[in-house]
Design a protein around this motif. Structure first.
Motif, PDB file in Angstrom:
ATOM      1  N   TYR A 218      38.917  26.107  69.235  1.00 52.99           N
ATOM      2  CA  TYR A 218      38.731  27.017  70.355  1.00 52.99           C
ATOM      3  C   TYR A 218      38.182  28.317  69.782  1.00 52.99           C
ATOM      4  CZ  TYR A 218      41.911  24.029  73.091  1.00 52.99           C
ATOM      5  OH  TYR A 218      42.510  22.976  73.757  1.00 52.99           O
TER       6      TYR A 218
ATOM      7  N   LYS B 278      38.486  35.138  77.559  1.00 49.42           N
ATOM      8  CA  LYS B 278      39.540  34.135  77.473  1.00 49.42           C
ATOM      9  C   LYS B 278      39.293  33.190  76.303  1.00 49.42           C
ATOM     10  CE  LYS B 278      39.048  32.468  81.643  1.00 49.42           C
ATOM     11  NZ  LYS B 278      39.242  31.575  82.813  1.00 49.42           N
ATOM     12  N   VAL B 279      40.331  32.484  75.929  1.00 45.28           N
ATOM     13  CA  VAL B 279      40.219  31.452  74.898  1.00 45.28           C
ATOM     14  C   VAL B 279      39.438  30.279  75.490  1.00 45.28           C
ATOM     15  CG1 VAL B 279      41.521  29.855  73.448  1.00 45.28           C
ATOM     16  CG2 VAL B 279      42.409  32.160  73.856  1.00 45.28           C
TER      17      VAL B 279
ATOM     18  N   ASP C  98      33.487  30.091  85.622  1.00 44.80           N
ATOM     19  CA  ASP C  98      34.293  28.951  86.010  1.00 44.80           C
ATOM     20  C   ASP C  98      35.754  29.256  85.736  1.00 44.80           C
ATOM     21  OD1 ASP C  98      34.707  25.540  84.795  1.00 44.80           O
ATOM     22  OD2 ASP C  98      35.394  26.544  86.592  1.00 44.80           O
ATOM     23  N   GLN C  99      36.444  29.794  86.756  1.00 44.15           N
ATOM     24  CA  GLN C  99      37.827  30.220  86.535  1.00 44.15           C
ATOM     25  C   GLN C  99      38.775  29.197  87.115  1.00 44.15           C
ATOM     26  OE1 GLN C  99      39.255  34.170  86.397  1.00 44.15           O
ATOM     27  NE2 GLN C  99      37.369  34.956  87.282  1.00 44.15           N
TER      28      GLN C  99
ATOM     29  N   VAL D   4      41.582  28.380  85.854  1.00 48.30           N
ATOM     30  CA  VAL D   4      42.930  28.901  85.647  1.00 48.30           C
ATOM     31  C   VAL D   4      42.841  30.424  85.741  1.00 48.30           C
ATOM     32  CG1 VAL D   4      44.875  29.091  84.057  1.00 48.30           C
ATOM     33  CG2 VAL D   4      43.554  26.968  84.163  1.00 48.30           C
TER      34      VAL D   4
ATOM     35  N   LEU E 207      50.991  24.804  80.289  1.00 53.49           N
ATOM     36  CA  LEU E 207      51.657  25.408  79.145  1.00 53.49           C
ATOM     37  C   LEU E 207      51.562  26.921  79.240  1.00 53.49           C
ATOM     38  CD1 LEU E 207      49.421  23.018  78.109  1.00 53.49           C
ATOM     39  CD2 LEU E 207      50.898  23.134  76.110  1.00 53.49           C
TER      40      LEU E 207
ATOM     41  N   TYR F 203      51.574  30.178  76.556  1.00 55.12           N
ATOM     42  CA  TYR F 203      51.492  30.612  75.175  1.00 55.12           C
ATOM     43  C   TYR F 203      51.670  32.121  75.132  1.00 55.12           C
ATOM     44  CZ  TYR F 203      49.500  26.137  73.604  1.00 55.12           C
ATOM     45  OH  TYR F 203      49.295  24.815  73.302  1.00 55.12           O
TER      46      TYR F 203
ATOM     47  N   LYS G  75      50.859  35.515  72.677  1.00 55.43           N
ATOM     48  CA  LYS G  75      49.945  35.874  71.590  1.00 55.43           C
ATOM     49  C   LYS G  75      50.113  37.335  71.220  1.00 55.43           C
ATOM     50  CE  LYS G  75      45.113  35.738  70.154  1.00 55.43           C
ATOM     51  NZ  LYS G  75      45.148  37.108  69.625  1.00 55.43           N
TER      52      LYS G  75
ATOM     53  N   PRO H 175      47.678  31.862  69.373  1.00 51.43           N
ATOM     54  CA  PRO H 175      48.627  31.614  70.461  1.00 51.43           C
ATOM     55  C   PRO H 175      49.823  30.801  69.965  1.00 51.43           C
ATOM     56  CG  PRO H 175      46.372  31.127  71.151  1.00 51.43           C
ATOM     57  CD  PRO H 175      46.339  31.317  69.675  1.00 51.43           C
TER      58      PRO H 175
ATOM     59  N   PHE I  69      49.437  33.707  77.884  1.00 53.17           N
ATOM     60  CA  PHE I  69      48.373  32.887  78.424  1.00 53.17           C
ATOM     61  C   PHE I  69      48.957  31.676  79.131  1.00 53.17           C
ATOM     62  CE2 PHE I  69      44.657  34.871  76.737  1.00 53.17           C
ATOM     63  CZ  PHE I  69      45.007  35.420  75.520  1.00 53.17           C
TER      64      PHE I  69
ATOM     65  N   LEU J 165      42.496  22.210  76.563  1.00 51.29           N
ATOM     66  CA  LEU J 165      43.226  23.206  77.333  1.00 51.29           C
ATOM     67  C   LEU J 165      42.239  24.179  77.960  1.00 51.29           C
ATOM     68  CD1 LEU J 165      46.207  24.070  74.945  1.00 51.29           C
ATOM     69  CD2 LEU J 165      46.171  22.502  76.891  1.00 51.29           C
TER      70      LEU J 165
ATOM     71  N   PHE K 178      42.264  27.841  79.589  1.00 50.22           N
ATOM     72  CA  PHE K 178      43.123  29.017  79.556  1.00 50.22           C
ATOM     73  C   PHE K 178      42.793  30.003  80.666  1.00 50.22           C
ATOM     74  CE2 PHE K 178      45.601  29.011  75.612  1.00 50.22           C
ATOM     75  CZ  PHE K 178      45.024  27.954  74.929  1.00 50.22           C
ATOM     76  N   GLY K 179      43.825  30.735  81.074  1.00 45.26           N
ATOM     77  CA  GLY K 179      43.608  31.932  81.873  1.00 45.26           C
ATOM     78  C   GLY K 179      43.255  33.096  80.961  1.00 45.26           C
ATOM     79  N   LYS K 180      42.981  34.243  81.567  1.00 50.90           N
ATOM     80  CA  LYS K 180      42.566  35.409  80.800  1.00 50.90           C
ATOM     81  C   LYS K 180      43.725  36.114  80.128  1.00 50.90           C
ATOM     82  CE  LYS K 180      38.248  36.655  83.075  1.00 50.90           C
ATOM     83  NZ  LYS K 180      37.494  37.725  83.782  1.00 50.90           N
TER      84      LYS K 180
END
Lengths: 113, 115
Positions: free
Chosen positions: A35, A42-43, B1-2, B4, B34, B36, B38, B44, B89, B103, B105-107
């Motif tokens: 990643y 974002k990741v 493309d959000q 999450v 999930l 996480y 950070k 994470p 996250f 995965l 992820f959200g921001k």
């Protein structure tokens, strides 16, 4: 407790140069991922790897990127000709089962000048 | 493309109180979620997860709630401690029905717990 390790922690390179980022996943894990996180964003998923082949890759993972598991322990990400926009934190992750949690390494900060 | 979304970029709570972090998703095919945590300059760290067949999962001070009909999940931390201050996250997996376990992820939400 087992953990994912990554080297180097910080890599500075000139645009157009090749870089190899290294990861040692958790030893009994079977699924491996890369990643990246560009500063302030974002990741993002790059690629997943299982059974010595790529399972899935994102649009970001173009022909400039490649992954390899050269031996039983290392998992590498190669960027053949780095661009300024490749500057980011690159995280390696591994998982023990197809639906298991992914555990992340500390990341490599890549700076392309 | 959000796919999450974490709509709160930051949250500040007092030590000992409850922290509630929220996450929404749009992809109905996500089946595993999930959280996480950070810290700066670290990767994470997995906190807690929940499968779509459950609506709650608890681990010590951390509880995740999943509302599938609303496509919403939340992380509750109680009591909050100053050491919980970090970026949290939300992540989700599934989506293609095959062997796709990436995965999304959200921001992230920056949680600050004040002593």
């Amino acid at each position: 407790e087992p953990e994912v390790t990554q080297t180097p922690s910080h890599q500075v390179t000139q645009m157009g140069q090749e870089v190899i980022l290294r990861c040692v996943p958790i030893s009994n894990h079977l699924y491996f991922y890369w990643y990246r996180q560009i500063l302030g964003q974002k990741v993002e998923f790059l690629v997943s790897f299982y059974n010595n082949e790529i399972s899935e890759k994102s649009e970001i993972f173009d022909d400039q990127f490649s992954v390899e598991r050269p031996d039983g322990s290392n998992f590498t990400l190669k960027i053949r000709s780095t661009k300024l926009e490749d500057s980011a934190m690159y995280f390696c992750a591994s998982g023990g089962h197809s639906t298991d949690t992914q555990y992340f390494g500390p990341g490599t900060r890549l700076t392309v000048l | 493309d959000q796919q999450v979304k974490q709509n709160s970029p930051s949250l500040s709570v007092q030590e000992g109180r409850i922290s509630i972090l929220n996450c929404d998703y749009t992809n109905s095919m996500f089946d595993y979620f999930l959280w996480y945590k950070k810290y700066p300059a670290e990767g994470p760290t997995f906190l807690i997860s929940i499968s779509s067949i459950k609506d709650k999962n608890e681990d010590g001070r951390f509880t995740v709630f999943l509302n599938k009909s609303a496509k919403h999940l939340s992380l509750h931390i109680v009591p909050s401690q100053p050491g919980d201050s970090a970026v949290y996250f939300c992540a989700a997996s599934g989506g293609s029905g095959g062997s796709n376990y990436k995965l999304t992820f959200g921001k992230g939400t920056l949680l600050t717990v004040n002593p």
